[in-house]
Design a protein around this motif. Sequence first.
Motif, mmCIF file in Angstrom:
data_model
loop_
_atom_site.group_PDB
_atom_site.id
_atom_site.type_symbol
_atom_site.label_atom_id
_atom_site.label_comp_id
_atom_site.label_asym_id
_atom_site.label_seq_id
_atom_site.Cartn_x
_atom_site.Cartn_y
_atom_site.Cartn_z
ATOM 1 N N ASN A 29 1.722 6.768 -6.916
ATOM 2 C CA ASN A 29 0.587 7.592 -7.352
ATOM 3 C C ASN A 29 0.725 9.046 -6.955
ATOM 4 O O ASN A 29 -0.093 9.860 -7.362
ATOM 5 C CB ASN A 29 -0.720 7.002 -6.809
ATOM 6 C CG ASN A 29 -1.036 5.654 -7.428
ATOM 7 O OD1 ASN A 29 -0.570 5.338 -8.509
ATOM 8 N ND2 ASN A 29 -1.816 4.859 -6.725
ATOM 9 N N THR B 276 0.832 -1.208 0.000
ATOM 10 C CA THR B 276 0.000 0.000 0.000
ATOM 11 C C THR B 276 0.862 1.252 0.000
ATOM 12 O O THR B 276 0.610 2.196 -0.753
ATOM 13 C CB THR B 276 -0.941 0.001 1.232
ATOM 14 O OG1 THR B 276 -1.735 -1.186 1.196
ATOM 15 C CG2 THR B 276 -1.825 1.212 1.252
ATOM 16 N N THR B 277 1.903 1.255 0.806
ATOM 17 C CA THR B 277 2.817 2.390 0.887
ATOM 18 C C THR B 277 3.495 2.634 -0.458
ATOM 19 O O THR B 277 3.575 3.758 -0.940
ATOM 20 C CB THR B 277 3.863 2.164 1.983
ATOM 21 O OG1 THR B 277 3.206 1.960 3.224
ATOM 22 C CG2 THR B 277 4.825 3.330 2.102
ATOM 23 N N GLN C 238 1.058 4.062 -2.988
ATOM 24 C CA GLN C 238 0.783 5.479 -2.709
ATOM 25 C C GLN C 238 1.956 6.347 -3.167
ATOM 26 O O GLN C 238 1.741 7.447 -3.671
ATOM 27 C CB GLN C 238 0.504 5.680 -1.225
ATOM 28 C CG GLN C 238 -0.830 5.121 -0.773
ATOM 29 C CD GLN C 238 -1.018 5.177 0.731
ATOM 30 O OE1 GLN C 238 -0.081 5.495 1.481
ATOM 31 N NE2 GLN C 238 -2.229 4.857 1.177
#
Length: 72
Positions: free
Chosen positions: A71, A64-65, A68
């Motif tokens: 993005n 997830t990190t 992110q």
Amino acid sequence: MPLTNLMSQIQKLPKIDKLRLMQFLATELVKEEDANFFVANQEYPVWSPYNCSEAANVLMNLLTTKQQERNG
């Protein structure tokens, strides 16, 4: 028996017997290294990823990190 004769006999063995021979030889080599390395008829723990939700959570957080960061 000379090694060349032994090797020709091994080549004639069925696959399952060759595998058993490999297991036997590996066990013999371990015995020569350390007689107490493996004890017959004893259970040895083996790590498994099952029921390791903490490790899965760490990996999911990392993914997830990283997503992110890509993005923006």
